[in-house]
Motif scaffolding. Structure first.
Motif, PDB file in Angstrom:
ATOM      1  N   LEU A  13       0.844  -1.188   0.000  1.00 59.58           N
ATOM      2  CA  LEU A  13       0.000   0.000   0.000  1.00 59.58           C
ATOM      3  C   LEU A  13       0.881   1.241   0.000  1.00 59.58           C
ATOM      4  O   LEU A  13       2.054   1.174   0.378  1.00 59.58           O
ATOM      5  CB  LEU A  13      -0.900   0.003   1.234  1.00 59.58           C
ATOM      6  CG  LEU A  13      -1.887  -1.155   1.368  1.00 59.58           C
ATOM      7  CD1 LEU A  13      -2.546  -1.127   2.738  1.00 59.58           C
ATOM      8  CD2 LEU A  13      -2.933  -1.114   0.267  1.00 59.58           C
ATOM      9  N   CYS A  14       0.323   2.358  -0.417  1.00 60.76           N
ATOM     10  CA  CYS A  14       1.124   3.581  -0.375  1.00 60.76           C
ATOM     11  C   CYS A  14       1.394   3.977   1.081  1.00 60.76           C
ATOM     12  O   CYS A  14       0.666   3.589   1.998  1.00 60.76           O
ATOM     13  CB  CYS A  14       0.455   4.709  -1.146  1.00 60.76           C
ATOM     14  SG  CYS A  14      -1.231   5.081  -0.678  1.00 60.76           S
ATOM     15  N   LYS A  15       2.433   4.724   1.275  1.00 61.38           N
ATOM     16  CA  LYS A  15       2.954   5.020   2.611  1.00 61.38           C
ATOM     17  C   LYS A  15       1.900   5.640   3.527  1.00 61.38           C
ATOM     18  O   LYS A  15       1.217   6.594   3.166  1.00 61.38           O
ATOM     19  CB  LYS A  15       4.155   5.964   2.490  1.00 61.38           C
ATOM     20  CG  LYS A  15       4.892   6.195   3.801  1.00 61.38           C
ATOM     21  CD  LYS A  15       6.130   7.053   3.577  1.00 61.38           C
ATOM     22  CE  LYS A  15       6.873   7.288   4.886  1.00 61.38           C
ATOM     23  NZ  LYS A  15       8.090   8.131   4.678  1.00 61.38           N
ATOM     24  N   GLY A  16       1.792   5.070   4.713  1.00 58.72           N
ATOM     25  CA  GLY A  16       0.910   5.616   5.735  1.00 58.72           C
ATOM     26  C   GLY A  16      -0.525   5.132   5.680  1.00 58.72           C
ATOM     27  O   GLY A  16      -1.301   5.366   6.614  1.00 58.72           O
ATOM     28  N   CYS A  17      -0.901   4.420   4.626  1.00 57.17           N
ATOM     29  CA  CYS A  17      -2.303   4.033   4.468  1.00 57.17           C
ATOM     30  C   CYS A  17      -2.748   3.069   5.559  1.00 57.17           C
ATOM     31  O   CYS A  17      -3.855   3.191   6.098  1.00 57.17           O
ATOM     32  CB  CYS A  17      -2.527   3.412   3.096  1.00 57.17           C
ATOM     33  SG  CYS A  17      -4.237   2.901   2.805  1.00 57.17           S
ATOM     34  N   SER A  18      -1.912   2.087   5.880  1.00 55.81           N
ATOM     35  CA  SER A  18      -2.310   1.085   6.869  1.00 55.81           C
ATOM     36  C   SER A  18      -2.501   1.693   8.259  1.00 55.81           C
ATOM     37  O   SER A  18      -3.234   1.148   9.086  1.00 55.81           O
ATOM     38  CB  SER A  18      -1.269  -0.038   6.937  1.00 55.81           C
ATOM     39  OG  SER A  18       0.005   0.477   7.276  1.00 55.81           O
ATOM     40  N   ASP A  19      -1.860   2.834   8.515  1.00 56.76           N
ATOM     41  CA  ASP A  19      -2.040   3.513   9.808  1.00 56.76           C
ATOM     42  C   ASP A  19      -3.296   4.372   9.824  1.00 56.76           C
ATOM     43  O   ASP A  19      -3.930   4.547  10.872  1.00 56.76           O
ATOM     44  CB  ASP A  19      -0.821   4.395  10.112  1.00 56.76           C
ATOM     45  CG  ASP A  19       0.453   3.582  10.259  1.00 56.76           C
ATOM     46  OD1 ASP A  19       0.373   2.457  10.782  1.00 56.76           O
ATOM     47  OD2 ASP A  19       1.518   4.076   9.840  1.00 56.76           O
ATOM     48  N   GLU A  20      -3.664   4.898   8.664  1.00 54.67           N
ATOM     49  CA  GLU A  20      -4.788   5.832   8.592  1.00 54.67           C
ATOM     50  C   GLU A  20      -6.115   5.152   8.258  1.00 54.67           C
ATOM     51  O   GLU A  20      -7.178   5.648   8.640  1.00 54.67           O
ATOM     52  CB  GLU A  20      -4.492   6.896   7.528  1.00 54.67           C
ATOM     53  CG  GLU A  20      -3.253   7.728   7.825  1.00 54.67           C
ATOM     54  CD  GLU A  20      -2.878   8.623   6.660  1.00 54.67           C
ATOM     55  OE1 GLU A  20      -3.613   8.603   5.641  1.00 54.67           O
ATOM     56  OE2 GLU A  20      -1.864   9.337   6.761  1.00 54.67           O
ATOM     57  N   LYS A  21      -6.066   4.019   7.525  1.00 55.39           N
ATOM     58  CA  LYS A  21      -7.289   3.360   7.062  1.00 55.39           C
ATOM     59  C   LYS A  21      -7.337   1.936   7.624  1.00 55.39           C
ATOM     60  O   LYS A  21      -6.718   1.025   7.072  1.00 55.39           O
ATOM     61  CB  LYS A  21      -7.317   3.309   5.523  1.00 55.39           C
ATOM     62  CG  LYS A  21      -7.117   4.658   4.833  1.00 55.39           C
ATOM     63  CD  LYS A  21      -8.320   5.564   5.039  1.00 55.39           C
ATOM     64  CE  LYS A  21      -8.108   6.928   4.378  1.00 55.39           C
ATOM     65  NZ  LYS A  21      -8.122   6.864   2.938  1.00 55.39           N
ATOM     66  N   PRO A  22      -8.061   1.721   8.728  1.00 53.96           N
ATOM     67  CA  PRO A  22      -8.082   0.392   9.352  1.00 53.96           C
ATOM     68  C   PRO A  22      -8.662  -0.695   8.463  1.00 53.96           C
ATOM     69  O   PRO A  22      -8.407  -1.872   8.695  1.00 53.96           O
ATOM     70  CB  PRO A  22      -8.942   0.606  10.606  1.00 53.96           C
ATOM     71  CG  PRO A  22      -9.748   1.829  10.328  1.00 53.96           C
ATOM     72  CD  PRO A  22      -8.880   2.690   9.474  1.00 53.96           C
TER      73      PRO A  22
END
Length: 242
Positions: free
Chosen positions: A49-58
Motif C-alpha cells: 500500500l502507499c505510505k501511511g495508508c495502513s495507519d490511517e485506514k483500518p
C-alpha cells in the motif's frame, strides 16, 4: 469428457494463466488504490500500500482479501460452467479453474504464507491459528472444483493428465513470469519505471501482450474438452478400421 490439447488451446490456456496471475495482483492493488487514494509499489507477485495508508485506514486489509476473493470467484465460476451440458461451456469452465491455479492457492497457505494467513493473522496476532483456519478455508474452496474436473475426465492415464493440467500453468508461471520477467528483467531494472495502474512498465506491457494473445487464440479454449466416444461409437470406429 476428454481433455484435448492442441498447440492453439494449450498456448491460450497458458496465457490465460498469466492473465489470471496478473489480475489477482491487480485485485489487490486496485482495491488498495480505492482505499488509500494512491498506488503502492509492486512487482509481479509482491505489492504494498502507499505510505501511511495502513495507519490511517483500518479497513486496508480488504486489499489483502481482494486477491484470493477474486481468484476463488473465478474458480467457482469455472465449477458452475462445468455443470452445464455444452462441451464448449464446460471447456471454458475447465479453463477458468486450471488457469486460476488452485494448487498455488493451496500451497502458499500450507507453507505458512500467503494472503489468507497474513490477513487472518493481522486480526488475531496468532500465526498458528491463522494458518489452520486459512488452510481449512482454501482446501474447502479449492477441492470441489478440482474433484469435479477429476470426475468428468475420461482420458486414459487420467492421473497423469490431472497432474499435468494442475501443475502445468503453475510451473509455466513460476518459470517464465517469476524466473525470467521478474528476476532477470525487472530485477535488473529493465522497464522498471512506474506507469499506469501503479505498475512498472514491464508488467503493464506484459499484461497487454497476454490480453492480445488470448484475444487471438481465446476461441480455441472452447475445444479443451470434447465428448468421449460412446460404446457404440467405439464399436463402429473399430469396425471401420477393420
Amino acid at each position: 469428457m476428454k481433455i484435448t490439447l492442441t498447440p492453439k488451446n494449450t498456448t491460450a490456456l497458458v496465457f490465460l494463466s498469466f492473465i489470471m496471475q496478473e489480475t489477482h495482483e491487480l485485485a489487490h492493488t486496485v482495491v488498495g488504490r480505492m482505499i488509500c487514494g494512491c498506488w503502492g509499489k509492486r512487482n509481479f507477485n509482491v505489492w504494498t500500500l502507499c505510505k501511511g495508508c495502513s495507519d490511517e485506514k483500518p479497513w486496508y486489509i480488504l486489499a489483502t482479501y481482494a486477491g484470493p476473493a477474486y481468484s476463488f470467484t473465478v474458480i467457482w465460476l469455472g465449477l458452475y460452467l462445468l455443470l452445464k451440458s455444452s462441451a464448449k461451456v464446460k471447456s471454458i469452465g475447465f479453463a477458468l479453474i486450471v488457469s486460476s491455479m488452485p494448487f498455488s492457492r493451496v500451497l502458499t497457505p500450507i507453507i505458512g504464507g500467503g494472503d489468507e494467513v497474513y490477513a487472518l493473522n493481522s486480526y488475531w496476532n496468532n500465526h498458528t491459528l491463522a494458518w489452520i483456519v486459512a488452510v481449512v478455508i482454501v482446501l474447502t474452496l479449492a477441492i470441489p472444483p478440482v474433484v469435479k474436473i477429476w470426475t468428468i475426465i475420461e482420458n486414459r492415464r487420467k492421473n497423469l493428465w490431472i497432474v499435468g493440467i494442475i501443475f502445468g500453468p503453475f510451473i509455466a508461471t513460476g518459470v517464465f513470469v517469476f524466473g525470467i520477467l521478474q528476476t532477470l528483467l525487472l530485477g535488473n531494472g529493465i522497464l522498471k519505471t512506474y506507469w499506469i495502474l501503479g505498475s512498472p512498465m514491464l508488467i503493464t506491457l506484459w499484461f497487454i501482450l497476454c490480453l492480445i494473445v488470448c484475444a487471438i487464440l481465446g476461441n480455441s479454449l472452447t475445444t479443451l474438452l470434447q465428448p468421449s466416444e460412446t460404446n457404440a461409437e467405439r464399436t463402429r470406429n473399430v469396425n471401420l478400421i477393420h
